[in-house]
Scaffold this active site. Structure first.
Site, PDB file in Angstrom:
ATOM      1  N   TYR A 142       0.859  -1.189   0.000  1.00 16.11           N
ATOM      2  CA  TYR A 142       0.000   0.000   0.000  1.00 16.11           C
ATOM      3  C   TYR A 142       0.888   1.230   0.000  1.00 16.11           C
ATOM      4  O   TYR A 142       1.804   1.341   0.831  1.00 16.11           O
ATOM      5  CB  TYR A 142      -0.884  -0.016   1.250  1.00 16.11           C
ATOM      6  CG  TYR A 142      -1.813   1.168   1.375  1.00 16.11           C
ATOM      7  CD1 TYR A 142      -2.866   1.361   0.482  1.00 16.11           C
ATOM      8  CD2 TYR A 142      -1.660   2.093   2.399  1.00 16.11           C
ATOM      9  CE1 TYR A 142      -3.729   2.439   0.599  1.00 16.11           C
ATOM     10  CE2 TYR A 142      -2.523   3.178   2.531  1.00 16.11           C
ATOM     11  CZ  TYR A 142      -3.558   3.343   1.623  1.00 16.11           C
ATOM     12  OH  TYR A 142      -4.411   4.411   1.753  1.00 16.11           O
ATOM     13  N   ASP A 237       9.365   2.830   0.005  1.00 14.20           N
ATOM     14  CA  ASP A 237       8.287   3.478   0.753  1.00 14.20           C
ATOM     15  C   ASP A 237       8.497   3.128   2.227  1.00 14.20           C
ATOM     16  O   ASP A 237       8.158   2.037   2.679  1.00 14.20           O
ATOM     17  CB  ASP A 237       6.922   2.986   0.261  1.00 14.20           C
ATOM     18  CG  ASP A 237       5.773   3.650   1.011  1.00 14.20           C
ATOM     19  OD1 ASP A 237       6.010   4.192   2.113  1.00 14.20           O
ATOM     20  OD2 ASP A 237       4.642   3.630   0.495  1.00 14.20           O
ATOM     21  N   LYS A 265       4.255   9.279   9.062  1.00 15.29           N
ATOM     22  CA  LYS A 265       4.085   8.746  10.418  1.00 15.29           C
ATOM     23  C   LYS A 265       5.119   9.247  11.430  1.00 15.29           C
ATOM     24  O   LYS A 265       4.985  10.335  11.960  1.00 15.29           O
ATOM     25  CB  LYS A 265       4.034   7.221  10.369  1.00 15.29           C
ATOM     26  CG  LYS A 265       2.922   6.753   9.404  1.00 15.29           C
ATOM     27  CD  LYS A 265       2.618   5.315   9.511  1.00 15.29           C
ATOM     28  CE  LYS A 265       1.714   4.817   8.396  1.00 15.29           C
ATOM     29  NZ  LYS A 265       0.300   5.011   8.621  1.00 15.29           N
TER      30      LYS A 265
HETATM   31  N1  HOZ Z   1      -0.892   2.738   6.430  1.00 11.30           N
HETATM   32  C1  HOZ Z   1      -1.983   2.938   7.290  1.00 11.30           C
HETATM   33  C2  HOZ Z   1      -2.778   1.688   7.428  1.00 11.30           C
HETATM   34  N2  HOZ Z   1      -2.219   0.588   6.867  1.00 11.30           N
HETATM   35  C3  HOZ Z   1      -2.809   4.057   6.852  1.00 11.30           C
HETATM   36  C4  HOZ Z   1      -3.836   4.424   7.840  1.00 11.30           C
HETATM   37  C5  HOZ Z   1      -5.065   4.859   7.151  1.00 11.30           C
HETATM   38  O1  HOZ Z   1      -5.272   4.513   5.980  1.00 11.30           O
HETATM   39  O2  HOZ Z   1      -5.852   5.538   7.813  1.00 11.30           O
END
Ligand code: HOZ
Length: 424
Positions: A142, A237, A265
């Protein structure tokens, strides 16, 4: 009816799905999200007065624990000078110097407001630099919700069972090529299918959005070689792994040097911050130095920079935090692994340093296909039982558990007791 339930009733009327990010919904679990009032250290408290040991950690930023005093105090102080100027500040220079002087592969950096923005901008810079259009990503990785990356994406996309998002024009993903995580041959095949056309390979060096999936020995180095052979850039990433696996992230942990890196983050310590950076010759393509346009009213916001810089300085000055997190990870995830083995059930525990995932499958879980063999109904039962016992996990099989420096012996033991009770 609990207060969380009442709030959710109100929320769904005015906020799509009742939440401002899909990963917060409890849809996959069949429950109502807990509405949070406050958090401190490794504990989080909902509006009904329940206390939980928190393993979401705001999805990663709170590596020092919630409400870390030095960060909170620095933000309080910074607020006295005003919240945003939309102009250059000394703090931004300090932030950029702090990162670039400590992470050798980041020669220049641009601050943005989220990991999504960081990835979107890094890809644009990679395309601008190489003059090529195709991007290779991995199924289950992701990279935020930018159009081009919503292809076989993990995280909330995976949990909600939406294979690819509606509203993303075909043209936006036409140049996105999808490889299999941990499978160098699949990357090689993509390079061969589009000679001289791949601008970059982007990868989560430790995948943490299809649950935690570790890179096999040689995978990241192999990507480096393939990119070099094909004139493509390698983008790590590190939105999740940056400043978490080590100060220098996965690049330092695995000793593989990417051309570009994206952060989010931890770099904002809980404020909305992202960043992308890398080789000077690539970053000098970015406007106004170069012709790749990217901008932001709140980028480098003084409050966000203060929070992030305070946390980064603490991490740099206290490198024992990383050793401690390794030990805590070994204790928690190693303990869970043992309980899982003893239970005789089909369970797989993937973990590295402070990140871990328990999959409800025989395993091994090495890529998107094997992650998807997990029994999500069994995860939902486990999640609900853990929540009742006071353990706050992400409401999805495909998210990571995050340990922070604030998770002490007692909290880890209590967590292991709960896991033992559930599987025992
Ligand atoms: N990478 C985070 C969850 N896998 C993102 C949090 C979100 O999408 O709110």
């Amino acid at each position: 009816m609990t207060r969380s339930e009442r709030l959710f009733e109100r929320a769904v009327k005015r906020i799509p799905g009742g939440v401002n990010s899909p990963v917060r919904a409890y849809g996959a679990i069949g429950e109502t999200p807990r509405f949070i009032e406050k958090a401190d250290g490794c504990y989080i408290y909902d509006v009904d007065g329940n206390r939980y040991i928190d393993y979401i950690d705001s999805w990663g930023p709170m590596i020092l624990g919630h409400n870390f005093p030095a960060v909170r105090e620095s933000v309080q102080k910074a607020c006295e000078n005003g919240l945003s100027f939309g102009c250059a500040t000394e703090l931004e220079v300090e932030m950029a110097e702090f990162i670039c002087e400590r992470i050798p592969h980041v020669e220049m950096v641009r601050m943005v407001n989220s990991g999504t923005e960081a990835v979107m901008s890094a890809i644009r810079a990679a395309r601008g630099y190489t003059g090529r259009e195709k991007i290779v990503k991995f199924a289950g990785c992701y990279h935020g919700h930018t159009d081009a990356m919503l292809v076989s994406a993990g995280s909330g996309v995976m949990t909600s069972g939406v294979p690819d998002s509606a509203g993303v024009p075909e043209g936006c993903t036409r140049d996105t090529m999808t490889a299999v995580y941990n499978d160098l041959d699949s990357v090689k095949a993509l390079f061969e299918s589009a000679p001289g056309q791949v601008a970059a390979v982007i990868v989560e060096p430790v995948a943490a959005n299809m649950g935690v999936v570790l890179p096999k020995d040689g995978f990241l180095k192999g990507l480096r070689t393939l990119c070099d052979e094909n004139g493509a850039l390698l983008i790590f990433d590190e939105v999740i792994t940056g400043f978490r696996l080590a100060f220098g992230g996965a690049a330092q942990y695995f000793q593989v040097v990417p051309d570009m890196v994206t952060y989010g983050k931890i770099i904002g310590a809980g404020m909305p911050v992202g960043a992308y950076g890398g080789r000077r010759d690539i970053m000098e393509m970015v406007a106004p130095a170069g012709k790749v346009y990217q901008a932001g009213t709140l980028s480098g916001n003084p409050i966000a920079m203060t929070a992030g810089l305070t946390q980064l300085k603490y991490l740099w000055e206290n490198p024992q935090v990383y050793e401690e997190l390794e030990k805590k990870g070994e204790k928690l995830y190693g303990g869970m692994e043992k309980i899982a083995e003893d239970s005789g059930r089909a369970l797989t525990l993937n973990h590295i340093a402070s990140l871990g995932s328990l999959f409800f499958t025989e395993g091994p879980v090495v890529d998107y296909a094997s992650a998807k063999t997990s029994d999500t109904a069994a995860f939902a039962e486990y999640f609900k039982a853990m929540l009742r016992m006071g353990i706050h996990l992400a409401p999805s099989q495909f998210e990571a558990m995050f340990l922070s420096d604030a998770h002490g012996e007692e909290a880890i033991e209590e967590t292991l007791d709960c896991v033992r009770r559930y599987f025992g």
